[in-house]
Design an enzyme around this catalytic site. Structure first.
Site, PDB file in Angstrom:
ATOM      1  N   GLY D 149      45.244 -39.668   2.286  1.00 45.24           N
ATOM      2  CA  GLY D 149      44.384 -40.566   3.041  1.00 45.24           C
ATOM      3  C   GLY D 149      43.411 -41.281   2.136  1.00 45.24           C
ATOM      4  O   GLY D 149      43.374 -41.067   0.921  1.00 45.24           O
ATOM      5  N   CYS D 150      42.629 -42.139   2.756  1.00 41.63           N
ATOM      6  CA  CYS D 150      41.771 -43.044   1.998  1.00 41.63           C
ATOM      7  C   CYS D 150      40.633 -42.323   1.296  1.00 41.63           C
ATOM      8  O   CYS D 150      40.371 -42.555   0.121  1.00 41.63           O
ATOM      9  CB  CYS D 150      41.247 -44.131   2.914  1.00 41.63           C
ATOM     10  N   TYR D 151      39.937 -41.437   2.016  1.00 40.65           N
ATOM     11  CA  TYR D 151      38.808 -40.750   1.381  1.00 40.65           C
ATOM     12  C   TYR D 151      39.258 -39.886   0.208  1.00 40.65           C
ATOM     13  O   TYR D 151      38.685 -39.971  -0.882  1.00 40.65           O
ATOM     14  CB  TYR D 151      38.071 -39.893   2.410  1.00 40.65           C
ATOM     15  N   THR D 153      41.841 -40.150  -1.670  1.00 37.73           N
ATOM     16  CA  THR D 153      42.277 -40.991  -2.787  1.00 37.73           C
ATOM     17  C   THR D 153      41.079 -41.429  -3.618  1.00 37.73           C
ATOM     18  O   THR D 153      41.062 -41.280  -4.848  1.00 37.73           O
ATOM     19  CB  THR D 153      43.047 -42.225  -2.268  1.00 37.73           C
ATOM     20  N   ALA D 154      40.064 -41.979  -2.945  1.00 33.14           N
ATOM     21  CA  ALA D 154      38.899 -42.470  -3.679  1.00 33.14           C
ATOM     22  C   ALA D 154      38.181 -41.336  -4.399  1.00 33.14           C
ATOM     23  O   ALA D 154      37.895 -41.418  -5.609  1.00 33.14           O
ATOM     24  CB  ALA D 154      37.950 -43.182  -2.714  1.00 33.14           C
TER      25      ALA D 154
END
Lengths: 335, 335, 335, 335
Positions: D149-151, D153-154
């Site tokens: 997911g996005c969080y 990944t960052a």
């Protein structure tokens, strides 16, 4: 590969050209000029381009650096292309200019709307107006193209087929449009401060915005144009009103006119500016209101895409005999 | 103190009424009805009101709870006021209704624009139209007031004096307006999802938005109305076009018409919606375009302020013999 | 009535002071100074104030014009209050200064964080720190008050009771906060251009933002502070992290600390900045995370309200023996 | 050409996959499934795709339609991939799943964070975690990939090299992040209503957001994660805090770790989310704060790009032996 120079490379249009050219199969970015930001790393002004152009900097304008360029994209402040006309046209490169300097056919019109005499009326007829959906064949053969601004692109795409087909009268046309803030350019000013735009909406340039002249030239109609500033970075929506003649269904005329166009979508659905964000697409619709005898025609584009950098590349693709869609997207970044 | 009941208290207009009433010197908040949210603490729906109304909850509608109320503010879904008309008018309380149910004078017009027969045509003439700048004296003496919606308020303020004074013709009038999303109400839907609105702009309800009827009733003109949805929470800008008769300067007429009004500002400066945010103010301007023979008149308001809750309180102030400005602000929250 | 002068009246804080003072029952607006905009009509810079202050203009600063003022609100660029200290303190008027000039107790701390020696260390102890929830009694008796900035107000309200009660350790505290753009002031710059803020989020001033010093002074803790710029005009959310001692429930401690405060709401609900927009309210919450042994405390305020103009008026109300809430709202303009 | 099926094609991630696939040189879009929107024209849900996929509609899920697909992209609601696991894994096609169903290695962790037992623990070890910068070689050889997911990944891109290199301690790590609203999906709800997001900022899921588990799995650290909702459609900024060991410069470590990566930019400049909008790029930076002994590391991505659809395509490019950057952009749509 075709080598491309950019004048005005540090502005928003310059940045959008560079973004699109990074993925273009046939155009190669050469020198990038940006007088006020000359010497600066490109990443300072266009941090989003850091991965695509590592280490690249802006150059001060120097005519000798144009040697080797096959194509010049100019996105300069008003008046600059007139001033540089000899250098640019003498370079041998093809030119796509986004300035208003060579868009109008008539020096009188230019002076009337821009409040100053044209410096190079001799060249006025030699720049082809760069709206491919209207002048594709002439652009294909052009050396120099004057690419239209964002408002005239949207309004002309929506109105021209209707006026040509006699669907509407050519007097009393009203173009009520809204633009994102990037249309005002990168310069910081009271009018572009975040806090004055967020949560707000306003008209500006009432009754005398310069783009009126182009709309009238393109459509042959008398136009009253009211631009508004909206709380978005990108996007133009033109809502156009004209008295119906009652002869034809405006939507059918638009569908017909653009049936073969790669970048123009005509549909029942009322267009939204965000559908076009980051793309070269134009979304159109129209309605006839029997009750008041009025046609309403709408067009949504990205002012930096089909309204600027995208259209410049579309023109250049034609000028160099490439696929007209090369390096361009027909799909907006949504949502 | 005057005790006030609110119907539809959990919506955006309900919340704005409660915000304003928290600072009103003469109105005291009584029962707050909110059927679908009945039983919920007010802070769940209106967290910003937590400090002003600690511990307060929404009640299910119960006619007996209206006893003791001197004034009813109704901000209900379309059709509800007709349905509750007997209960409300029989309560003895004065009523300010924001619904469209009793705004139009004519049952025929209602049916034509709302697509359904009016349930209580007998009451249509008994609700006074609640636009104080047009009907102040009638409102003062009214028991029941139907407060206009946001679009008609903006458009009527801009156009009515011009039409009355013969500055413009009464046919071919165009009202092109943009509204913030709160005008669509609190209900979550595809159309109010953040991602579809941010960075976008679109027209809707083309040629047949119901508010057209009110604009025509108020101004006596034939109006084509195009609403747009803009990327803000609040605000209405109406940009109005009409053919000039050439007799008078429209700005002077507007200045004259509103010289004594507490909440209407007329000026050269083109109005911005944010100037009015959170207030009951209306900002107006106008221009005559000699070239095309057109008058452009503009009005900016907060759709939840002068376009809804503020105007309801302004009407109630008049009905109860209070200072018309009590509890209302003439200054927007800017920036 | 108490006559109030404003220094820095053309900025955003000046505009907010003027908005609030227009409805204040005891303060009357006297001369409004705005050096760079001296001579300009107030409506040019603050169009939203047009109805409240018709015809009023900004004056160039002139010490003689302070005669007759009982109270001075100063919202000046950094360093200006030090420079004008003799004129202001010698005027006999009470002063509420929003600058950072006299907020810190120690000249050493000032020099360490501001990178320049303090010009008037003799006055440092004579300005009372204007956070009423922490220093109410001292403010009541103060002649001169230094009102805290927006970030320290939010962070100190959230952290101080927790540190005082021993709920958290006083080292390793992290304040991660986001601010609306109005906190950067009215000056147009690349950083406040609409297009660079809309749709974006970024940290700035990493590890060395000057407001850190005030947070440490107020709480007695060692603080690492990271401010972010968010795509809103107003609002501060401070998300604060500290190692829990495990002794107490942080939410209960906050509830207790602010039980009698008119402007502070403590609740389970995680605060949102918009709840406070346009008001003097502060919304707080806190959680203990057993898994990692951390307390998270949050505070939301309007940076121009409780973070600037609202708090200045709250202090002035105390200094003049008025109701602390006079002219202030506890309800944000929402949505 | 490789034929690709999409499950969950009507959501935001589905739309972004379709946008990117329209320009992909080797992937061809086959059946697009969207149960709740089955039968609807794609243009109803994704109007921006109208020109690229004229006439295409969503299909109801039907396993037989997967025949002929070489690759399945799944962007389904939580739990759906577990339920369909036999059908999908039995189809013979390669799979890139964006759901959380097969991201964690351990069924215990899944149950602890998701509050329900895993339905197919037997498959957990067979899905490769799809973060190419961490697991490129394993992805290349994978049949099935679970894309993060996005969080995570960052946060993982920012933290993993620092923890691996011993720059920071692996306890007491804090990830404070902000996300655009598209991360919440297309479903209309009170939390995604425009009016509650515009002009606001809030934390949510405090101390127990499910993505914490992935961050801990990826980095090996104990993480406290606080997500915030910001007023943008797209974008993630993760601001990560960890206690420094003092051994190395964190920025140098990050530069080193990603020197050969096509999509990761490491620089001094503090990253802004908008730099990445519409692209697969990640922008990173880091600072060591000697005063408090803390490292701050930041990462900005587009949650729908590198945080979802872009990364899925990056993984698929690897799985099919293509150029890892095929069909992906490293340049955000800015401004």
């Amino acid at each position: 590969m075709t080598t491309v120079s950019i004048l005005g490379a540090s502005g928003y249009v310059g940045g959008e050209l560079l973004r699109l050219l990074a993925a273009h199969p046939s155009f190669d970015v050469g020198p990038c000029f940006a007088n006020s930001n000359a010497g600066q790393p490109m990443a300072n002004l266009h941090p989003h381009l850091s991965l695509a152009y590592p280490g690249k900097s802006f150059a001060p304008f120097d005519i000798s650096l144009l040697q080797g360029s096959d194509l010049i994209f100019a996105a300069l402040p008003h008046g600059e292309t007139q001033r540089l006309a000899d250098a640019l046209t003498g370079s041998g490169a093809r030119i796509v200019d986004l300035g208003a300097d060579f868009r109008l056919n008539s020096a009188e019109d230019f002076e009337a709307w821009y409040g100053e005499p044209h410096q190079r009326p001799d060249l006025l007829g030699q720049f082809i107006y760069g709206l491919p959906e209207l002048h594709r064949d002439r652009i294909r053969n052009a050396r120099w193209v004057a690419s239209p601004g964002c408002y005239p692109t949207a309004a002309s795409l929506a109105l021209k087929p209707l006026i040509d087909a006699g669907v509407v009268e050519s007097t009393g046309v009203i173009v009520d449009a809204a633009s994102g803030v990037s249309g005002a350019g990168r310069a910081a000013s009271a009018g572009t401060h975040y806090c004055g735009v967020e949560g707000s909406f306003r008209a500006y340039g009432l009754t005398r915005h310069r783009h009126t002249a182009e709309m009238e030239m393109n459509t042959g109609a008398e136009v009253l144009f009211t631009p508004h500033l909206m709380a978005t970075s990108r996007g133009i929506l033109a809502t156009c009103y004209a008295r119906a003649t009652g002869k034809h269904d405006p939507l059918a005329i638009l569908r017909d006119a653009y049936a073969d166009e790669a970048f123009v979508h005509v549909g029942e659905a009322l267009p939204e500016t965000k559908w076009a964000t980051g793309s070269n697409a134009a979304f159109l619709s129209a309605r006839f209101d029997k009750r008041t005898g009025t046609v309403v025609a709408l067009a949504a584009i990205d002012n930096l895409g089909k309204g600027a950098a995208g259209q410049m590349i579309q023109c250049a693709n034609l000028m160099f005999g490439l696929d007209e869609t090369a390096g361009l997207s027909r799909v907006g970044v949504y949502p």
